[in-house]
Design an enzyme around this catalytic site. Structure first.
Site, PDB file in Angstrom:
ATOM      1  N   GLU A   1      11.356  55.403  42.866  1.00 30.85           N
ATOM      2  CA  GLU A   1      12.195  56.414  42.230  1.00 30.85           C
ATOM      3  C   GLU A   1      12.250  56.179  40.718  1.00 30.85           C
ATOM      4  O   GLU A   1      12.631  55.113  40.256  1.00 30.85           O
ATOM      5  CB  GLU A   1      13.610  56.306  42.818  1.00 30.85           C
TER       6      GLU A   1
ATOM      7  N   ASP B   1      16.843  53.375  44.405  1.00 32.59           N
ATOM      8  CA  ASP B   1      18.082  52.691  44.068  1.00 32.59           C
ATOM      9  C   ASP B   1      19.015  52.640  45.273  1.00 32.59           C
ATOM     10  O   ASP B   1      19.028  53.547  46.095  1.00 32.59           O
ATOM     11  CB  ASP B   1      18.810  53.441  42.943  1.00 32.59           C
TER      12      ASP B   1
ATOM     13  N   ASP C   1      21.976  53.417  45.592  1.00 33.47           N
ATOM     14  CA  ASP C   1      23.187  54.199  45.313  1.00 33.47           C
ATOM     15  C   ASP C   1      23.047  55.587  45.950  1.00 33.47           C
ATOM     16  O   ASP C   1      22.093  55.852  46.678  1.00 33.47           O
ATOM     17  CB  ASP C   1      23.443  54.304  43.809  1.00 33.47           C
TER      18      ASP C   1
ATOM     19  N   ASP D   1      22.378  58.580  44.792  1.00 33.09           N
ATOM     20  CA  ASP D   1      21.176  59.335  44.434  1.00 33.09           C
ATOM     21  C   ASP D   1      19.942  58.741  45.104  1.00 33.09           C
ATOM     22  O   ASP D   1      19.082  59.467  45.592  1.00 33.09           O
ATOM     23  CB  ASP D   1      20.978  59.321  42.910  1.00 33.09           C
TER      24      ASP D   1
END
Ligand code: 0RA
Length: 628
Positions: free
Chosen positions: A419, A492, A494, A496
């Protein structure tokens, strides 16, 4: 089968010690999956009673002490004394490998898959097992420990009931985890209920205040299709349904919706044949032929539809019951019996042709839908050709963003799909360029669940992934051309990042599914924390581990760094925590249950907002790695 069971026919085979020594040979593995297989085995026995018309109710209860019981209202396992062995039949069934099938003359065996190993395997892998049988006016009971008899069969008293209860506690010395997951079990019970019209299956979870769920569908497969189509706009009201009840039973229900994905689930003897097989092939061939014939005969359009055209927006469930099933394939979930292909094909040909003749309006709606799919597919093909010319796919050149590895043997190669350009840059520096390739992906990738084909194949990130993977897509897909045997999604940790992982998973699941089925798709597990005190430095991958770490030592003097994204790690850290094969953790993506996977992708990524909201609020409590 004769009413009076003859115990003589039991063939004694093997001791259960072998099962305890090599449990995986019998139940697949000793993780959560194997654990649940114990329950499935017990339930399958009861379902067999139901398929013979001897039982219509099954209750599974999860008890607070970790044990589970499976109760049915069948004829009860026979209790008469086997003349050769001098033991009650029920004891033989529970202590001797394969005894059940031998004296039961089951019509539909399930051998080959993981089910059908015999209830004695469940006994062998349980710290205790108690069987209660009601039949012939009495209630009987017997206890076993680790597969061995712990009490004789005793009569508890008179009873007018009929049926069997098998209660057992999985052996903690054998299973890595012994806590049953209620959702996993209820999903399977619901599936069995759909596949066996009128059979009632309940799950009671006493660990959770005794909540009870009951599944029973008079509509059987028709209800299954309606369930799968719920929340989608159906092209016609009633699912089409065929049943041919013979030595081999064939049952099919199908219905089109206005969407683009095709949802086809097939089963043999109640086992989900995730890899398909002859029943699916027979159905597919005739479906395409019948619709093409109808279009030609009624001069609806001058077009030749492909299989994919006639399956777009189609929800179908195919269930066959075969006396001697051959399960093949990587995960033994592909039906191999070749006579089934011809049989299903001729049944679908006859019944679907007749159906279309008799339901002109439905037939017209189906044909219009399929013809429109064909036209869009043609447009998509043109878009793909264009993209290919632009990206020079045919000349074999690779995307510019791909940092490829040196090794050429796919079995040794890995591709990291990363990403963001910045994390992509770190990964390029961190990697071992000999066998690790890196493809940075920019921003959110397209949600393929909501987009039409032509748009999907114009999306540059999607094209890049397909070209890097090397397999091609749809009609041109070839797994043998896969350039890396590990494709690793690295996003990541998180919200997103999770979203991007889900978008990528959706794309692989819908368009490159054999990559998942072949076990080539993985998710990287970057650490969530780094704890440090002087020279001591440790990476920690989840909250549970963090808790565990500090339960062993004092927090005093430790600095805790919470990683928000891959970008916060320098290349060396990224290498040692996430990319180095000897240190990293990877999650392999599997399709445990295709029905659930399909549903989940359409709920999470599809058009309807309401089911997604319901799903999210239901699971929000369980969600990890959320940092809003
Ligand atoms: C063999 C023969 C008969 C019943 C069963 C097996 C049986 C097995 C299980 C396992 C769980 N529940 C079950 N219910 C029945 C009956 C033969 C007869 O009574 O004629």
């Amino acid at each position: 089968m004769p009413e009076s069971y003859r115990a003589e026919s039991i063939t004694v085979l093997k001791d259960l010690e072998a099962v305890r020594k090599r449990p995986s040979m019998y139940i697949g593995d000793t993780g959560l999956r194997g654990l649940h297989h114990l329950v499935y085995e017990a339930v399958d026995n009861a379902v067999d009673e139901a398929m013979g018309g001897n039982c219509d109710k099954i209750i599974v209860t999860l008890h607070t002490n970790g044990s589970v019981s499976v109760q049915d209202n069948g004829r009860g396992i026979p209790v008469d004394i086997h003349p050769g062995e001098g033991k009650p039949a029920v004891e033989i069934v529970l202590t001797m490998l394969h005894a059940g099938g031998k004296f039961d003359h089951k019509t539909y065996k399930v051998s080959g898959g993981l089910h059908g190993v015999g209830i004695s395997v469940v006994n062998a892998l349980s710290s205790f097992l108690e069987v209660t049988v009601c039949r012939d006016g009495n209630k009987y009971c017997q206890r076993f420990e680790r597969g061995k008899k712990a009490s004789d069969l005793i009569i508890l008293g008179p009873s007018e009931d009929r049926g069997t209860i098998i209660s057992f506690l999985p052996d903690q010395g054998i299973f890595e985890q012994t806590s049953f997951d209620a959702t996993t079990l209820s999903t399977r019970l619901q599936e069995i209920a759909f596949l066996n019209a009128g059979l009632s299956l309940s799950l009671i979870d006493e660990r959770n205040g005794g909540t009870k769920q009951t599944f029973c569908y008079e509509g059987g497969l028709v209800s299954f299709v309606e369930y799968l189509n719920k929340g989608k706009a159906a092209v016609f009201a009633e699912p089409i349904y065929f049943l041919k009840d013979d030595l081999i039973t064939v049952e099919i229900a199908m219905q089109y919706n206005e969407g683009f994905t095709s949802v086809v689930h097939s089963f043999c003897n109640n086992i989900n044949t995730i890899e398909g097989g002859t029943h699916e092939e027979g159905w597919r061939t005739s479906l395409t032929r019948v619709i093409n014939d109808y279009i030609k005969k009624n001069k609806i359009a001058d077009i030749r539809l492909s299989g994919e055209d006639v399956r777009e927006g189609l929800v179908a469930v195919i269930s066959v019951k075969v006396p001697d099933p051959q399960f093949e394939g990587q995960t033994k979930t592909k039906l191999g019996n070749s006579q089934v292909r011809g049989l299903v094909s001729s049944i679908v040909f006859d019944k679907l042709s007749t159906y279309l003749e008799e339901h002109a309006q439905v037939a017209r709606a189906i044909c219009a839908k399929c013809v429109s799919s064909a036209r869009v597919r043609e447009a998509a093909r043109r878009a793909r050709d264009l993209a290919r010319r632009k990206s020079a796919l045919d000349s074999g050149s690779l995307p510019g963003k791909l940092a490829d590895c040196q090794e050429r043997d796919p079995a040794k190669c890995e591709l990291f799909l990363v990403e963001g350009d910045s994390a992509g840059g770190s990964a390029k520096q961190a990697r071992s360029r000999e066998f690790q390739a890196v493809l940075p992906l920019r921003g959110k990738i397209l949600n393929v669940e909501k987009a039409r084909l032509d748009k999907i194949f114009r999306n540059s990130e999607i094209i890049t992934i397909i070209i890097a993977a090397g397999t091609g897509v749809r009609e041109e897909f070839l797994i043998s051309k896969l350039r890396y045997h590990k494709l690793i999604l690295m996003c990541d940790a998180d919200v997103d990042g999770n979203h991007i992982t889900t978008l990528l998973l959706t794309f692989f699941y819908r368009y490159l599914r054999p990559i998942i089925e072949g076990g080539y798709l993985y998710i990287a597990m970057p650490p969530l924390y780094r704890v440090k005190k002087g020279k001591l430095e440790k990476y920690i991958y989840n909250d549970l581990e963090l808790e565990g770490f500090f339960s062993e030592q004092d927090k005093e003097g430790f600095s805790i760094q919470r990683y928000k994204g891959l970008g916060e790690m320098n290349p060396e850290q990224l290498w040692e925590t996430t990319m180095d094969p000897s240190l990293r953790k990877l999650k392999q993506v599997t399709i445990e249950d295709a029905v659930v996977a399909d549903e989940l992708f359409s709920v999470l990524m599809g058009d309807d907002v309401e089911p997604r909201r319901a799903f999210i609020s239901k699971y929000a409590k369980e969600a990890r790695n959320i940092d809003i």
